[in-house]
Design a protein around this motif. Structure first.
Motif, mmCIF file in Angstrom:
data_model
loop_
_atom_site.group_PDB
_atom_site.id
_atom_site.type_symbol
_atom_site.label_atom_id
_atom_site.label_comp_id
_atom_site.label_asym_id
_atom_site.label_seq_id
_atom_site.Cartn_x
_atom_site.Cartn_y
_atom_site.Cartn_z
ATOM 1 N N LEU A 75 65.286 -69.172 13.075
ATOM 2 C CA LEU A 75 65.927 -67.863 12.948
ATOM 3 C C LEU A 75 65.035 -66.766 13.534
ATOM 4 O O LEU A 75 65.521 -65.827 14.171
ATOM 5 C CB LEU A 75 66.226 -67.573 11.478
ATOM 6 C CG LEU A 75 66.959 -66.268 11.149
ATOM 7 C CD1 LEU A 75 68.276 -66.171 11.896
ATOM 8 C CD2 LEU A 75 67.196 -66.166 9.645
ATOM 9 N N LEU A 76 63.717 -66.904 13.336
ATOM 10 C CA LEU A 76 62.776 -65.919 13.890
ATOM 11 C C LEU A 76 62.893 -65.847 15.409
ATOM 12 O O LEU A 76 62.973 -64.761 15.985
ATOM 13 C CB LEU A 76 61.341 -66.285 13.500
ATOM 14 C CG LEU A 76 60.282 -65.420 14.193
ATOM 15 C CD1 LEU A 76 60.168 -64.063 13.497
ATOM 16 C CD2 LEU A 76 58.937 -66.111 14.244
ATOM 17 N N PHE A 77 62.901 -67.007 16.074
ATOM 18 C CA PHE A 77 62.961 -67.009 17.538
ATOM 19 C C PHE A 77 64.295 -66.451 18.031
ATOM 20 O O PHE A 77 64.342 -65.788 19.077
ATOM 21 C CB PHE A 77 62.711 -68.408 18.085
ATOM 22 C CG PHE A 77 61.277 -68.844 17.963
ATOM 23 C CD1 PHE A 77 60.271 -68.118 18.582
ATOM 24 C CD2 PHE A 77 60.929 -69.961 17.222
ATOM 25 C CE1 PHE A 77 58.941 -68.498 18.466
ATOM 26 C CE2 PHE A 77 59.606 -70.343 17.100
ATOM 27 C CZ PHE A 77 58.603 -69.608 17.721
ATOM 28 N N ARG A 78 65.362 -66.721 17.289
ATOM 29 C CA ARG A 78 66.653 -66.132 17.661
ATOM 30 C C ARG A 78 66.558 -64.603 17.667
ATOM 31 O O ARG A 78 66.998 -63.936 18.613
ATOM 32 C CB ARG A 78 67.735 -66.582 16.684
ATOM 33 C CG ARG A 78 69.100 -65.994 16.990
ATOM 34 C CD ARG A 78 70.030 -66.064 15.786
ATOM 35 N NE ARG A 78 71.391 -65.710 16.133
ATOM 36 C CZ ARG A 78 72.353 -65.501 15.249
ATOM 37 N NH1 ARG A 78 72.109 -65.616 13.956
ATOM 38 N NH2 ARG A 78 73.569 -65.184 15.636
ATOM 39 N N MET A 79 65.980 -64.052 16.595
ATOM 40 C CA MET A 79 65.889 -62.599 16.470
ATOM 41 C C MET A 79 64.824 -62.007 17.391
ATOM 42 O O MET A 79 64.986 -60.916 17.933
ATOM 43 C CB MET A 79 65.589 -62.222 15.010
ATOM 44 C CG MET A 79 66.680 -62.617 14.030
ATOM 45 S SD MET A 79 68.299 -61.954 14.499
ATOM 46 C CE MET A 79 69.246 -62.247 13.011
ATOM 47 N N PHE B 11 61.766 -60.813 10.467
ATOM 48 C CA PHE B 11 60.324 -60.725 10.756
ATOM 49 C C PHE B 11 59.523 -60.660 9.447
ATOM 50 O O PHE B 11 58.493 -61.325 9.308
ATOM 51 C CB PHE B 11 60.025 -59.492 11.609
ATOM 52 C CG PHE B 11 60.707 -59.482 12.956
ATOM 53 C CD1 PHE B 11 61.134 -60.670 13.531
ATOM 54 C CD2 PHE B 11 60.922 -58.288 13.631
ATOM 55 C CE1 PHE B 11 61.769 -60.669 14.774
ATOM 56 C CE2 PHE B 11 61.544 -58.278 14.873
ATOM 57 C CZ PHE B 11 61.973 -59.472 15.440
ATOM 58 N N ILE B 12 59.993 -59.851 8.505
ATOM 59 C CA ILE B 12 59.318 -59.723 7.207
ATOM 60 C C ILE B 12 59.369 -61.044 6.450
ATOM 61 O O ILE B 12 58.361 -61.500 5.886
ATOM 62 C CB ILE B 12 59.951 -58.589 6.375
ATOM 63 C CG1 ILE B 12 59.702 -57.234 7.048
ATOM 64 C CG2 ILE B 12 59.384 -58.588 4.957
ATOM 65 C CD1 ILE B 12 60.462 -56.093 6.405
ATOM 66 N N HIS B 13 60.542 -61.677 6.440
ATOM 67 C CA HIS B 13 60.729 -62.965 5.749
ATOM 68 C C HIS B 13 59.768 -64.007 6.310
ATOM 69 O O HIS B 13 59.096 -64.722 5.555
ATOM 70 C CB HIS B 13 62.180 -63.420 5.921
ATOM 71 C CG HIS B 13 62.541 -64.634 5.118
ATOM 72 N ND1 HIS B 13 63.823 -64.897 4.696
ATOM 73 C CD2 HIS B 13 61.801 -65.670 4.644
ATOM 74 C CE1 HIS B 13 63.852 -66.022 4.021
ATOM 75 N NE2 HIS B 13 62.625 -66.509 3.972
ATOM 76 N N TYR B 14 59.689 -64.078 7.638
ATOM 77 C CA TYR B 14 58.799 -65.048 8.272
ATOM 78 C C TYR B 14 57.338 -64.746 7.927
ATOM 79 O O TYR B 14 56.548 -65.662 7.647
ATOM 80 C CB TYR B 14 58.995 -65.017 9.788
ATOM 81 C CG TYR B 14 58.139 -66.019 10.518
ATOM 82 C CD1 TYR B 14 58.574 -67.330 10.695
ATOM 83 C CD2 TYR B 14 56.888 -65.667 11.041
ATOM 84 C CE1 TYR B 14 57.788 -68.259 11.368
ATOM 85 C CE2 TYR B 14 56.101 -66.589 11.706
ATOM 86 C CZ TYR B 14 56.555 -67.881 11.868
ATOM 87 O OH TYR B 14 55.774 -68.807 12.515
ATOM 88 N N GLY B 15 56.968 -63.470 7.942
ATOM 89 C CA GLY B 15 55.589 -63.092 7.637
ATOM 90 C C GLY B 15 55.178 -63.447 6.219
ATOM 91 O O GLY B 15 54.016 -63.760 5.967
ATOM 92 N N ILE B 16 56.143 -63.411 5.292
ATOM 93 C CA ILE B 16 55.850 -63.717 3.887
ATOM 94 C C ILE B 16 55.791 -65.227 3.647
ATOM 95 O O ILE B 16 54.913 -65.713 2.933
ATOM 96 C CB ILE B 16 56.913 -63.080 2.964
ATOM 97 C CG1 ILE B 16 56.798 -61.554 3.018
ATOM 98 C CG2 ILE B 16 56.751 -63.574 1.519
ATOM 99 C CD1 ILE B 16 57.913 -60.839 2.278
ATOM 100 N N THR B 17 56.729 -65.974 4.246
ATOM 101 C CA THR B 17 56.870 -67.398 3.911
ATOM 102 C C THR B 17 56.153 -68.341 4.869
ATOM 103 O O THR B 17 55.914 -69.497 4.525
ATOM 104 C CB THR B 17 58.358 -67.785 3.861
ATOM 105 O OG1 THR B 17 58.953 -67.541 5.161
ATOM 106 C CG2 THR B 17 59.093 -66.981 2.807
ATOM 107 N N ASN B 18 55.813 -67.884 6.063
ATOM 108 C CA ASN B 18 55.189 -68.760 7.061
ATOM 109 C C ASN B 18 53.875 -68.164 7.548
ATOM 110 O O ASN B 18 53.684 -66.959 7.519
ATOM 111 C CB ASN B 18 56.110 -68.954 8.278
ATOM 112 C CG ASN B 18 57.404 -69.664 7.928
ATOM 113 O OD1 ASN B 18 58.123 -69.247 7.040
ATOM 114 N ND2 ASN B 18 57.715 -70.723 8.663
ATOM 115 N N LYS B 19 53.001 -69.032 8.002
ATOM 116 C CA LYS B 19 51.799 -68.555 8.688
ATOM 117 C C LYS B 19 52.225 -67.977 10.042
ATOM 118 O O LYS B 19 53.006 -68.590 10.768
ATOM 119 C CB LYS B 19 50.810 -69.707 8.912
ATOM 120 C CG LYS B 19 50.196 -70.241 7.627
ATOM 121 C CD LYS B 19 49.208 -71.355 7.935
ATOM 122 C CE LYS B 19 48.570 -71.875 6.654
ATOM 123 N NZ LYS B 19 47.619 -72.977 6.928
#
Length: 299
Positions: free
Chosen positions: A42-46, A203-211
């Motif tokens: 989802l991150l790469f899509r956005m 972007f925020i979701h990815y930053g919180i849940t993933n390295k």
């Protein structure tokens, strides 16, 4: 009455847009073959689509529809960006971990019936007998396709179906609630704004849940992320908007029935997915039901 050139042009653009949108689920399933999680895809899509929507927002920022926009309108834009394209997309990508791309599109195709139910519940709009029959037929088709898949793939299908249903519900809520904002902002500006909000949420979701390590994936993941962003998000969003402008939303809703069919075909070609005869019967019932709902709305 002979259709005009613009009407035919609108249908062609709409069909291309629908097929491109339908390819998203197939490409997401292909990305999952490289052991990547839903939030990263989802991150790469956005990430790849974000610059396009920023440019659109800048270009259209001064265009006005001569309608007064108040602070609360921007708050609603933020809300619908969160609900309609962040949560809805997240639920969709998680659901695709557990179920076939073709079944995902069939379940997602329920959203017009959910819009009608929301309009009845919150806007007190009446539902005709024809719409009730069409909705019942649609849900019978879903039950047939879904339960047959449970028998084949096991209990994970329940979890996948639940997330895809959440995707359909949140997207229907976005469609039901955002209609009054679009005339204020205009289609291009409104779409750009809600997509920018949803991108920031991802972007925020990815930053919180993933390295935050964006350079450690196979090249195929970046390529598929780019294709999902450009060919299954940005381009079809403009094609569909143009099509609706040329042929009306009611006519577009009818040709949207091509969506599940194109996904079933693409999934068979690229993922080797096969639906059983019973599932195809269920899919056909869903397509007929939604088409009848759309035709009835047109009347």
């Amino acid at each position: 009455m002979k259709p005009t050139k613009s009407f035919i042009y609108g249908i062609i653009l709409g069909l291309i847009g629908i097929v491109l949108f339908s390819s998203k689920a197939v490409m997401v399933k292909m990305a999952y073959q490289y052991n990547i999680d839903a939030v990263s895809v989802l991150l790469f899509r956005m990430l790849f689509s974000f610059p396009f929507y920023v440019v659109i927002a800048i270009v259209y920022r001064k265009k006005s529809n001569e309608v007064v926009i108040v602070k609360n309108d921007y708050l609603w834009v933020a809300f619908f960006g969160i609900v309609g394209y962040y949560l809805s997309s997240y639920f969709d990508f998680v659901g695709l971990i557990y179920i076939k791309a073709s079944l995902e599109r069939i379940i997602l195709f329920l959203y017009p019936t959910i819009v009608i139910l929301f309009n009845k519940l919150f806007l007190k709009q009446q539902i005709s007998k024809e719409q009730i029959y069409a909705i019942v037929l649609t849900y019978v088709g879903i039950i047939i396709a879904f339960w047959n898949e449970v028998a084949i793939s096991g209990s994970d299908t329940y979890l996948g179906g639940f997330f895809i249903l959440l995707c359909a519900i949140t997207y229907a809520a976005y469609l039901s609630g955002s209609g009054w904002l679009i005339p204020k902002f205009g289609v291009m500006k409104f779409t750009a704004y809600v997509m920018i909000v949803s991108c920031i949420c991802v972007f925020i979701h990815y930053g919180i849940t993933n390295k935050i390590d964006l350079l450690n994936y196979p090249w195929q993941v970046y390529f598929l992320g780019f294709l999902i962003a450009i060919f299954a998000t940005v381009i079809p969003s403009f094609l569909v908007s143009t099509s609706i402008k040329l042929i009306s939303s009611s006519n577009f809703a009818v040709i949207a029935a091509v969506g599940p069919i194109s996904t079933i075909i693409l999934a068979a070609i690229f993922l080797n997915e096969q639906l059983t005869l019973l599932q195809l019967l269920g899919a056909f019932a869903v397509i007929i039901g939604i088409s009848l709902v759309s035709l009835n709305k047109k009347k």
